[in-house]
Design a protein around this motif. Sequence first.
Motif, PDB file in Angstrom:
ATOM      1  N   GLU A  17      11.954 -15.506 -17.543  1.00 34.56           N
ATOM      2  CA  GLU A  17      12.664 -15.873 -18.554  1.00 34.56           C
ATOM      3  C   GLU A  17      13.011 -17.531 -18.414  1.00 34.56           C
ATOM      4  OE1 GLU A  17      17.443 -15.793 -20.056  1.00 34.56           O
ATOM      5  OE2 GLU A  17      16.477 -14.041 -18.117  1.00 34.56           O
ATOM      6  N   ALA A  18      12.617 -17.988 -17.217  1.00 38.57           N
ATOM      7  CA  ALA A  18      13.084 -19.530 -16.970  1.00 38.57           C
ATOM      8  C   ALA A  18      11.795 -20.170 -17.563  1.00 38.57           C
ATOM      9  CB  ALA A  18      13.169 -19.745 -15.347  1.00 38.57           C
ATOM     10  N   ILE A  19      10.631 -19.874 -17.353  1.00 40.20           N
ATOM     11  CA  ILE A  19       9.308 -20.561 -17.788  1.00 40.20           C
ATOM     12  C   ILE A  19       9.277 -20.388 -19.305  1.00 40.20           C
ATOM     13  CG2 ILE A  19       7.623 -18.730 -17.723  1.00 40.20           C
ATOM     14  CD1 ILE A  19       7.271 -22.216 -15.948  1.00 40.20           C
ATOM     15  N   ALA A  20       9.731 -19.025 -19.803  1.00 38.34           N
ATOM     16  CA  ALA A  20       9.418 -18.916 -21.194  1.00 38.34           C
ATOM     17  C   ALA A  20      10.296 -20.069 -22.086  1.00 38.34           C
ATOM     18  CB  ALA A  20       9.415 -17.464 -21.649  1.00 38.34           C
ATOM     19  N   SER A  21      11.425 -20.059 -21.407  1.00 37.25           N
ATOM     20  CA  SER A  21      12.466 -20.817 -22.195  1.00 37.25           C
ATOM     21  C   SER A  21      12.381 -22.277 -22.276  1.00 37.25           C
ATOM     22  CB  SER A  21      13.972 -20.507 -21.644  1.00 37.25           C
ATOM     23  OG  SER A  21      14.076 -20.871 -20.343  1.00 37.25           O
ATOM     24  N   ASP A  22      11.349 -23.071 -21.566  1.00 38.70           N
ATOM     25  CA  ASP A  22      11.217 -24.100 -21.408  1.00 38.70           C
ATOM     26  C   ASP A  22       9.565 -24.614 -21.561  1.00 38.70           C
ATOM     27  OD1 ASP A  22      11.058 -27.022 -20.736  1.00 38.70           O
ATOM     28  OD2 ASP A  22      12.577 -26.959 -19.359  1.00 38.70           O
ATOM     29  N   ALA A  23       9.356 -25.121 -22.787  1.00 34.41           N
ATOM     30  CA  ALA A  23       7.888 -25.186 -22.816  1.00 34.41           C
ATOM     31  C   ALA A  23       7.194 -26.321 -21.942  1.00 34.41           C
ATOM     32  CB  ALA A  23       7.824 -25.985 -24.435  1.00 34.41           C
ATOM     33  N   SER A  24       7.864 -27.111 -21.327  1.00 34.82           N
ATOM     34  CA  SER A  24       7.348 -27.817 -20.414  1.00 34.82           C
ATOM     35  C   SER A  24       7.770 -27.636 -18.924  1.00 34.82           C
ATOM     36  CB  SER A  24       7.497 -29.505 -20.806  1.00 34.82           C
ATOM     37  OG  SER A  24       8.816 -29.648 -20.661  1.00 34.82           O
ATOM     38  N   ALA A  25       8.248 -26.591 -18.663  1.00 36.88           N
ATOM     39  CA  ALA A  25       8.492 -26.013 -17.169  1.00 36.88           C
ATOM     40  C   ALA A  25       7.237 -25.690 -16.497  1.00 36.88           C
ATOM     41  CB  ALA A  25       9.456 -24.827 -17.227  1.00 36.88           C
ATOM     42  N   ARG A  26       7.259 -25.800 -15.184  1.00 34.67           N
ATOM     43  CA  ARG A  26       6.191 -25.177 -14.661  1.00 34.67           C
ATOM     44  C   ARG A  26       6.666 -24.457 -13.184  1.00 34.67           C
ATOM     45  NH1 ARG A  26       0.886 -27.751 -14.383  1.00 34.67           N
ATOM     46  NH2 ARG A  26       0.599 -25.894 -13.066  1.00 34.67           N
ATOM     47  N   PHE A  27       5.970 -23.472 -12.905  1.00 33.27           N
ATOM     48  CA  PHE A  27       6.152 -22.818 -11.708  1.00 33.27           C
ATOM     49  C   PHE A  27       5.791 -23.743 -10.544  1.00 33.27           C
ATOM     50  CE2 PHE A  27       5.266 -18.716 -14.178  1.00 33.27           C
ATOM     51  CZ  PHE A  27       6.602 -18.361 -14.213  1.00 33.27           C
ATOM     52  N   ILE A  28       6.397 -23.533  -9.263  1.00 34.03           N
ATOM     53  CA  ILE A  28       5.942 -24.352  -8.068  1.00 34.03           C
ATOM     54  C   ILE A  28       6.128 -23.280  -6.911  1.00 34.03           C
ATOM     55  CG2 ILE A  28       8.147 -25.279  -7.694  1.00 34.03           C
ATOM     56  CD1 ILE A  28       6.631 -27.826  -6.352  1.00 34.03           C
ATOM     57  N   ALA A  29       5.082 -23.211  -6.137  1.00 30.99           N
ATOM     58  CA  ALA A  29       5.131 -22.252  -4.915  1.00 30.99           C
ATOM     59  C   ALA A  29       4.861 -23.343  -3.691  1.00 30.99           C
ATOM     60  CB  ALA A  29       3.996 -21.408  -4.918  1.00 30.99           C
ATOM     61  N   GLY A  30       3.613 -23.428  -3.337  1.00 32.67           N
ATOM     62  CA  GLY A  30       3.264 -24.274  -2.163  1.00 32.67           C
ATOM     63  C   GLY A  30       3.414 -25.892  -2.654  1.00 32.67           C
ATOM     64  N   GLY A  31       3.069 -26.170  -3.925  1.00 29.95           N
ATOM     65  CA  GLY A  31       2.859 -27.303  -4.397  1.00 29.95           C
ATOM     66  C   GLY A  31       1.887 -28.259  -4.202  1.00 29.95           C
ATOM     67  N   THR A  32       0.695 -27.822  -3.490  1.00 32.12           N
ATOM     68  CA  THR A  32      -0.376 -28.377  -2.684  1.00 32.12           C
ATOM     69  C   THR A  32      -1.209 -29.406  -3.825  1.00 32.12           C
ATOM     70  OG1 THR A  32      -2.055 -26.541  -2.706  1.00 32.12           O
ATOM     71  CG2 THR A  32      -0.355 -26.943  -0.654  1.00 32.12           C
ATOM     72  N   ASN A  33      -1.189 -28.644  -5.089  1.00 32.10           N
ATOM     73  CA  ASN A  33      -1.785 -29.427  -6.075  1.00 32.10           C
ATOM     74  C   ASN A  33      -0.762 -30.214  -7.028  1.00 32.10           C
ATOM     75  OD1 ASN A  33      -4.139 -28.617  -8.881  1.00 32.10           O
ATOM     76  ND2 ASN A  33      -4.135 -30.443  -7.685  1.00 32.10           N
ATOM     77  N   LEU A  34       0.114 -29.288  -7.377  1.00 33.13           N
ATOM     78  CA  LEU A  34       1.063 -29.995  -8.548  1.00 33.13           C
ATOM     79  C   LEU A  34       1.693 -30.888  -8.273  1.00 33.13           C
ATOM     80  CD1 LEU A  34       2.557 -29.324 -11.144  1.00 33.13           C
ATOM     81  CD2 LEU A  34       3.970 -27.842 -10.066  1.00 33.13           C
ATOM     82  N   LEU A  35       1.998 -31.140  -6.850  1.00 35.83           N
ATOM     83  CA  LEU A  35       2.980 -32.644  -6.412  1.00 35.83           C
ATOM     84  C   LEU A  35       2.085 -33.563  -6.469  1.00 35.83           C
ATOM     85  CD1 LEU A  35       5.116 -30.999  -3.641  1.00 35.83           C
ATOM     86  CD2 LEU A  35       5.910 -31.425  -5.999  1.00 35.83           C
ATOM     87  N   ASP A  36       0.746 -33.450  -6.394  1.00 35.69           N
ATOM     88  CA  ASP A  36      -0.242 -34.799  -6.744  1.00 35.69           C
ATOM     89  C   ASP A  36      -0.361 -34.920  -7.987  1.00 35.69           C
ATOM     90  OD1 ASP A  36      -0.768 -34.797  -3.996  1.00 35.69           O
ATOM     91  OD2 ASP A  36      -2.856 -33.659  -3.813  1.00 35.69           O
ATOM     92  N   LEU A  37      -0.411 -33.934  -8.655  1.00 37.61           N
ATOM     93  CA  LEU A  37      -0.335 -34.106 -10.076  1.00 37.61           C
ATOM     94  C   LEU A  37       0.672 -34.717 -10.880  1.00 37.61           C
ATOM     95  CD1 LEU A  37      -2.206 -30.620 -11.332  1.00 37.61           C
ATOM     96  CD2 LEU A  37      -3.367 -32.864 -11.331  1.00 37.61           C
ATOM     97  N   MET A  38       1.935 -34.583 -10.244  1.00 42.21           N
ATOM     98  CA  MET A  38       3.076 -35.100 -10.771  1.00 42.21           C
ATOM     99  C   MET A  38       3.182 -36.548 -10.086  1.00 42.21           C
ATOM    100  SD  MET A  38       5.771 -32.000 -10.292  1.00 42.21           S
ATOM    101  CE  MET A  38       7.344 -33.042 -10.707  1.00 42.21           C
TER     102      MET A  38
END
Length: 331
Positions: A17-38
């Motif tokens: 529900e949280a991801i579907a309600s915000d088109a630019s939201a992203r899931f984060i778990a370990g963040g080992t790639n996403l944090l670098d991308l941010m």
Amino acid sequence: MNSFAYTRVTEVAEAVEAIASDASARFIAGGTNLLDLMKERVEQPSRLVDITHLPLGEIEVTASGGLRMGALATNTDVAYHPVVERRYPLLSKATLAGASAQLRNMASVGGNLLQRTRCMYFYDWAAPCNKRAPGTGCSAIEGVNRAHAILGTSEHCIATHPSDMCVALAALDAVVHATGPGGERSIPFENLHRLPGDAPEIDTTLRRDELILAVELPPEDFAAHHAYLKVRERASYAFALVSVAAVLRFEDGSIAEARIALGGVAHKPWRDGQVEALLHGRPATRENFLIAAEAMLRGARGCGHNDFKIELAKRAIVRALVQAAGAKASA
């Protein structure tokens, strides 16, 4: 600092529900790639949905005799799990070939599947990149492309998929279980990642509002005859120039089944069922392995700096198949 909101969820339905309600939201778990991308401003989500408290970390044997690995199981959990080491050693070896111990302790199974390319131009805002900014061009085609793809490329992108784990999962015919607003579905691993085509910004067939729940391995384990070979610029902490996951099954001294998956050469883990079929019924000889390797690379095309990867991939395939055959290999 790019501002963003942060939400922690404890239920799968809440996460969807949280991801579907915000088109630019992203899931984060370990963040080992996403944090670098941010940090590099390649990804600028308005909200991070923390899924680390979801009940998706278990690794358990299924009723059919396979193995189900929760999306939040860490790479370390997978690599050293006793069932994985005993029945799916190919997956253990491939996982341990990737990253460092510290990163494997944080990186999740789901995140490993969804990590993005490490193409230098993808991370460089000064360079045109169709994957980062569709329609701007691909700097790698005429640029420094030593580590780039030689199979399945397009005029829009020659990036590679960076995962080691995914190469093994492709060879093992894994299945990805996901859920979203439309309910749960199962995706054969070969259909999860896609080639760049004219939309290189889209890495997978997973919808933006879907969450990976687990990855399931079939009962067939190929523990007796397998090999994972990774060729890289240095001995550790480097992405593959070419990697090969090879598994063989023998009957009456001949190859009854062969699976060959390549990493570091395409936008997705690369398999070719027609090539694998060439080995069926044949003895495990270098000559037959070379025939398969030549066929596997028949459509390969370099862009200059990476031309050497074509011959390198052929040699790596032969070497991996010889290692997988073990004592059954003959001259």
